[in-house]
Design a protein around this motif. Structure first.
Motif, PDB file in Angstrom:
ATOM      1  N   GLU A 182       0.846  -1.188   0.000  1.00 21.34           N
ATOM      2  CA  GLU A 182       0.000   0.000   0.000  1.00 21.34           C
ATOM      3  C   GLU A 182       0.890   1.249   0.000  1.00 21.34           C
ATOM      4  N   LEU A 183       0.523   2.236  -0.799  1.00 18.41           N
ATOM      5  CA  LEU A 183       1.324   3.448  -0.913  1.00 18.41           C
ATOM      6  C   LEU A 183       1.398   4.197   0.417  1.00 18.41           C
ATOM      7  N   ASP A 184       0.279   4.269   1.127  1.00 21.62           N
ATOM      8  CA  ASP A 184       0.280   4.949   2.429  1.00 21.62           C
ATOM      9  C   ASP A 184       1.182   4.238   3.427  1.00 21.62           C
ATOM     10  N   ALA A 185       1.202   2.902   3.366  1.00 20.25           N
ATOM     11  CA  ALA A 185       2.033   2.137   4.289  1.00 20.25           C
ATOM     12  C   ALA A 185       3.518   2.416   4.046  1.00 20.25           C
ATOM     13  N   ILE A 186       3.924   2.463   2.776  1.00 15.09           N
ATOM     14  CA  ILE A 186       5.336   2.739   2.475  1.00 15.09           C
ATOM     15  C   ILE A 186       5.687   4.176   2.838  1.00 15.09           C
ATOM     16  N   THR A 187       4.767   5.102   2.579  1.00 12.73           N
ATOM     17  CA  THR A 187       5.012   6.498   2.922  1.00 12.73           C
ATOM     18  C   THR A 187       5.228   6.662   4.425  1.00 12.73           C
ATOM     19  N   LYS A 188       4.361   6.060   5.225  1.00 17.59           N
ATOM     20  CA  LYS A 188       4.496   6.132   6.682  1.00 17.59           C
ATOM     21  C   LYS A 188       5.768   5.420   7.148  1.00 17.59           C
ATOM     22  N   TYR A 189       6.112   4.345   6.468  1.00 16.83           N
ATOM     23  CA  TYR A 189       7.311   3.577   6.818  1.00 16.83           C
ATOM     24  C   TYR A 189       8.570   4.422   6.625  1.00 16.83           C
ATOM     25  N   ILE A 190       8.675   5.114   5.503  1.00 21.16           N
ATOM     26  CA  ILE A 190       9.841   5.951   5.242  1.00 21.16           C
ATOM     27  C   ILE A 190       9.942   7.067   6.275  1.00 21.16           C
ATOM     28  N   THR A 191       8.806   7.669   6.603  1.00 19.69           N
ATOM     29  CA  THR A 191       8.790   8.710   7.634  1.00 19.69           C
ATOM     30  C   THR A 191       9.250   8.152   8.972  1.00 19.69           C
ATOM     31  N   HIS A 192       8.797   6.936   9.291  1.00 18.45           N
ATOM     32  CA  HIS A 192       9.190   6.269  10.529  1.00 18.45           C
ATOM     33  C   HIS A 192      10.697   6.038  10.571  1.00 18.45           C
ATOM     34  N   LEU A 193      11.275   5.615   9.447  1.00 22.76           N
ATOM     35  CA  LEU A 193      12.720   5.364   9.401  1.00 22.76           C
ATOM     36  C   LEU A 193      13.513   6.654   9.601  1.00 22.76           C
ATOM     37  N   GLU A 194      13.032   7.733   9.041  1.00 25.41           N
ATOM     38  CA  GLU A 194      13.728   9.016   9.205  1.00 25.41           C
ATOM     39  C   GLU A 194      13.710   9.462  10.665  1.00 25.41           C
ATOM     40  N   LYS A 195      12.601   9.239  11.331  1.00 20.95           N
ATOM     41  CA  LYS A 195      12.531   9.559  12.761  1.00 20.95           C
ATOM     42  C   LYS A 195      13.446   8.642  13.560  1.00 20.95           C
ATOM     43  N   LEU A 196      13.476   7.372  13.173  1.00 22.30           N
ATOM     44  CA  LEU A 196      14.334   6.391  13.857  1.00 22.30           C
ATOM     45  C   LEU A 196      15.806   6.781  13.731  1.00 22.30           C
ATOM     46  N   ALA A 197      16.186   7.235  12.565  1.00 20.30           N
ATOM     47  CA  ALA A 197      17.569   7.648  12.338  1.00 20.30           C
ATOM     48  C   ALA A 197      17.966   8.763  13.299  1.00 20.30           C
ATOM     49  N   THR A 198      17.020   9.648  13.590  1.00 23.43           N
ATOM     50  CA  THR A 198      17.292  10.766  14.486  1.00 23.43           C
ATOM     51  C   THR A 198      17.281  10.343  15.946  1.00 23.43           C
ATOM     52  N   THR A 199      16.236   9.621  16.356  1.00 20.03           N
ATOM     53  CA  THR A 199      16.094   9.267  17.776  1.00 20.03           C
ATOM     54  C   THR A 199      17.140   8.262  18.234  1.00 20.03           C
ATOM     55  N   LYS A 200      17.533   7.342  17.374  1.00 22.58           N
ATOM     56  CA  LYS A 200      18.504   6.317  17.757  1.00 22.58           C
ATOM     57  C   LYS A 200      19.896   6.573  17.185  1.00 22.58           C
ATOM     58  N   ASN A 201      20.033   7.705  16.488  1.00 24.32           N
ATOM     59  CA  ASN A 201      21.333   8.103  15.936  1.00 24.32           C
ATOM     60  C   ASN A 201      21.933   7.005  15.050  1.00 24.32           C
ATOM     61  N   ILE A 202      21.108   6.510  14.138  1.00 20.05           N
ATOM     62  CA  ILE A 202      21.555   5.486  13.192  1.00 20.05           C
ATOM     63  C   ILE A 202      21.618   6.122  11.796  1.00 20.05           C
ATOM     64  N   PRO A 203      22.767   6.068  11.146  1.00 25.58           N
ATOM     65  CA  PRO A 203      22.893   6.672   9.804  1.00 25.58           C
ATOM     66  C   PRO A 203      22.224   5.807   8.735  1.00 25.58           C
ATOM     67  N   ILE A 204      20.904   5.901   8.645  1.00 29.39           N
ATOM     68  CA  ILE A 204      20.159   5.110   7.661  1.00 29.39           C
ATOM     69  C   ILE A 204      20.403   5.685   6.270  1.00 29.39           C
ATOM     70  N   THR A 205      20.918   4.853   5.381  1.00 36.15           N
ATOM     71  CA  THR A 205      21.268   5.308   4.035  1.00 36.15           C
ATOM     72  C   THR A 205      20.172   5.024   3.018  1.00 36.15           C
ATOM     73  N   GLY A 206      19.363   4.013   3.263  1.00 37.66           N
ATOM     74  CA  GLY A 206      18.330   3.648   2.297  1.00 37.66           C
ATOM     75  C   GLY A 206      17.570   2.427   2.746  1.00 37.66           C
ATOM     76  N   VAL A 207      16.914   1.778   1.791  1.00 40.03           N
ATOM     77  CA  VAL A 207      16.157   0.560   2.089  1.00 40.03           C
ATOM     78  C   VAL A 207      16.494  -0.514   1.058  1.00 40.03           C
ATOM     79  N   SER A 208      16.384  -1.751   1.490  1.00 41.77           N
ATOM     80  CA  SER A 208      16.586  -2.889   0.594  1.00 41.77           C
ATOM     81  C   SER A 208      15.287  -3.677   0.471  1.00 41.77           C
ATOM     82  N   PHE A 209      14.957  -4.031  -0.765  1.00 40.28           N
ATOM     83  CA  PHE A 209      13.883  -4.978  -1.013  1.00 40.28           C
ATOM     84  C   PHE A 209      14.532  -6.355  -1.002  1.00 40.28           C
ATOM     85  N   ILE A 210      14.275  -7.112   0.060  1.00 44.73           N
ATOM     86  CA  ILE A 210      14.945  -8.396   0.257  1.00 44.73           C
ATOM     87  C   ILE A 210      14.027  -9.520  -0.191  1.00 44.73           C
TER      88      ILE A 210
END
Length: 310
Positions: free
Chosen positions: A79-107
């Motif tokens: 779902e497009l909304d699910a991926i959109t919210k997921y990316i936003t969640h990862l960006e927040k995670l990168a800030t709160t946990k200080n993790i240098p998230i570079t991207g995503v992998s389709f595994i």
């Protein structure tokens, strides 16, 4: 050198757009310039997407006795909304946990029935191995998901408590993802490996966060402009042509993304479905026309695992 040249060209286009937007009072010209700059770099033609799809069937599924796989079973829907919210969640995670998230992998994965699937994990660059390493966080611990390995071991205690691994059916724990990953190795890699010797067998495709966000915004924009009712993104397995000029991507497994409207995979602004495009041989007529002006298909991610270093 090529990347530097592309950067200078991109910078030049920005200045040209700014200059012309100041000089012209024609809104149509401004819109054309803005649209030209907003098309994601990795948009591919409809014919290229169809070729990837066909190559997967002939060079992979048919090789391992899975040639009767239906078109519906080849589409992995998010779902497009699910991926959109997921990316936003990862960006927040990168800030709160200080993790240098570079991207995503389709595994790549396979369920208990053997059907192929894919799930999305965030990545951070592994400098020592020089590749984008997927990870999750469980029970406060940072857990790497080394998809360069043939198989992974289950954890004694695994629970989905951070919503970091996204599947078409919701979020997964480390162990859930591991089972899918290992099943793909057993069901798809090993049977193909027994027939075709390659340096490495792709099990993940990586995109930067900027690329995925750009693609999502592109689909939303085109959905509004052309009244397409795009509600999701469909992921399809593909295989590159056996062309030496492609170097490491020659005859390599990949995935490509398309827009989804009412559970139908569409590949251009005219609302043409991927299935009809292939079945009516449209792509054969357009093979020599590498036109991406109306395309909604997305490809050319980084393949993983990388080939062994020599």
């Amino acid at each position: 050198m090529k990347k530097k040249m592309l950067s200078f060209v991109s910078l030049g286009l920005v200045f040209i757009t700014f200059f012309l937007s100041c000089m012209t009072k024609n809104p149509d010209e401004e819109e054309q310039l803005n649209t030209a700059l907003e098309v994601p770099e990795k948009i591919i033609s409809n014919a290229a997407a169809a070729t990837l799809f066909q190559n997967d069937h002939t060079t992979r599924l048919s090789q391992i006795g899975a040639e009767k796989t239906s078109f519906e079973d080849k589409a992995i829907h998010f779902e497009l909304d699910a991926i959109t919210k997921y990316i936003t969640h990862l960006e927040k995670l990168a800030t709160t946990k200080n993790i240098p998230i570079t991207g995503v992998s389709f595994i790549f994965g396979a369920d208990s029935t053997g059907k192929r699937t894919a799930f999305i994990m965030p990545s951070t660059r592994n400098a020592s191995l020089d590749y984008q390493e997927s990870f999750t966080v469980e029970n406060g611990q940072f857990l790497t998901f080394k998809h360069i390995d043939c198989s992974l071991k289950l954890k004694n205690n695994s629970q989905n408590d951070e919503n970091i691994v996204l599947s078409p059916n919701g979020y997964l724990s480390f162990n859930d993802a591991t089972r899918l990953f290992n099943q793909y190795q057993t069901q798809y890699i090993e049977p193909f490996q027994a027939k075709v010797t390659k340096e490495y067998y792709t099990k993940a495709v990586w995109y930067s966060l900027a690329e995925i966000k750009g693609y999502i915004n592109y689909l939303k924009k085109k959905s509004n402009e052309h009244n397409l009712s795009i509600t999701g993104i469909d992921v399809f397995f593909g295989v590159y042509n056996n062309d030496s000029s492609l170097e490491l991507k020659s005859n390599a497994q990949t995935v490509f993304l398309t827009a989804s409207s009412r559970q139908q995979s569409i590949i251009n602004f005219k609302n043409k479905s991927l299935q009809s495009f292939i079945q009516n041989d449209f792509f054969l007529k357009e093979t020599n026309n590498d036109n991406t002006d109306e395309s909604l298909a997305f490809n050319m991610g980084h393949l993983s695992p990388p080939p062994p270093k020599k």
